[in-house]
Design a protein around this motif. Structure first.
Motif, PDB file in Angstrom:
ATOM      1  N   LEU A  11       3.675   3.252 -13.001  1.00  0.00           N
ATOM      2  CA  LEU A  11       3.702   3.544 -11.573  1.00  0.00           C
ATOM      3  C   LEU A  11       2.782   4.724 -11.293  1.00  0.00           C
ATOM      4  O   LEU A  11       2.869   5.754 -11.973  1.00  0.00           O
ATOM      5  CB  LEU A  11       5.131   3.878 -11.144  1.00  0.00           C
ATOM      6  N   PRO A  88      -2.831   0.314  -3.258  1.00  0.00           N
ATOM      7  CA  PRO A  88      -1.634  -0.536  -3.375  1.00  0.00           C
ATOM      8  C   PRO A  88      -1.944  -2.001  -3.659  1.00  0.00           C
ATOM      9  O   PRO A  88      -1.164  -2.678  -4.339  1.00  0.00           O
ATOM     10  CB  PRO A  88      -0.967  -0.355  -2.013  1.00  0.00           C
ATOM     11  N   THR A  91      -1.651  -3.473  -7.179  1.00  0.00           N
ATOM     12  CA  THR A  91      -0.352  -3.723  -7.798  1.00  0.00           C
ATOM     13  C   THR A  91      -0.271  -5.158  -8.304  1.00  0.00           C
ATOM     14  O   THR A  91      -0.492  -6.108  -7.549  1.00  0.00           O
ATOM     15  CB  THR A  91       0.775  -3.461  -6.791  1.00  0.00           C
ATOM     16  N   GLN A 115       2.817  -4.216 -16.314  1.00  0.00           N
ATOM     17  CA  GLN A 115       2.969  -4.029 -14.871  1.00  0.00           C
ATOM     18  C   GLN A 115       2.238  -2.765 -14.421  1.00  0.00           C
ATOM     19  O   GLN A 115       2.398  -1.694 -15.015  1.00  0.00           O
ATOM     20  CB  GLN A 115       4.442  -3.913 -14.504  1.00  0.00           C
ATOM     21  N   THR A 117       1.926  -0.647 -10.844  1.00  0.00           N
ATOM     22  CA  THR A 117       2.429  -0.515  -9.489  1.00  0.00           C
ATOM     23  C   THR A 117       1.788   0.713  -8.850  1.00  0.00           C
ATOM     24  O   THR A 117       1.880   1.807  -9.403  1.00  0.00           O
ATOM     25  CB  THR A 117       3.954  -0.375  -9.461  1.00  0.00           C
ATOM     26  N   SER A 119       1.760   3.018  -5.547  1.00  0.00           N
ATOM     27  CA  SER A 119       2.516   3.353  -4.344  1.00  0.00           C
ATOM     28  C   SER A 119       1.611   4.009  -3.307  1.00  0.00           C
ATOM     29  O   SER A 119       0.660   4.717  -3.652  1.00  0.00           O
ATOM     30  CB  SER A 119       3.672   4.276  -4.686  1.00  0.00           C
TER      31      SER A 119
END
Length: 120
Positions: A11, A88, A91, A115, A117, A119
């Motif tokens: 993230l 974003p 993602t 993954q 991600t 934000s």
């Protein structure tokens, strides 16, 4: 058979950076075109970047040009994707792929995905 293991996802805030790694085993790494793909929720998997066998040539999808860099270290059997200025829309689950017949297709081996991600 080729095994691919990705790492480095996570993230991050918009504008940040991540570096993905993909370690390969099972076949001579330097004999294979390597690529990165991604799949966002609800979308089809798309090509992101590819690199030639000796690393001398690279190819990118337009949406990431100037922000992402693909590289490889044949001594370490590893391909990288440096991702800067993340947004974003980046993602997705990112997949490493090996042994492409062209830059964007015909890959015979795939990793499990990592993954990413971003934000806002």
């Amino acid at each position: 058979q080729v095994q691919l293991v990705e790492s480095g996802g996570g993230l991050v805030q918009a504008g940040g950076s991540l570096r993905l790694s993909c370690a390969a085993s099972g076949r001579t790494f330097s004999s294979m075109i390597m690529g990165w793909f991604r799949q966002a929720p609800g979308k089809e998997r798309e090509f992101v970047a590819a690199i030639s066998r000796n690393g001398g040539n690279t190819y990118y999808v337009d949406s990431i040009k100037g922000r992402f860099t693909i590289s490889r270290d044949n001594a370490k059997n590893t391909v990288y994707l440096q991702m800067n200025s993340l947004i974003p829309e980046d993602t997705a689950v990112y997949y490493c792929a090996a042994d492409g017949s062209t830059w964007t297709s015909g890959y015979n081996y795939w990793g499990q995905g990592t993954q990413v991600t971003v934000s806002s």
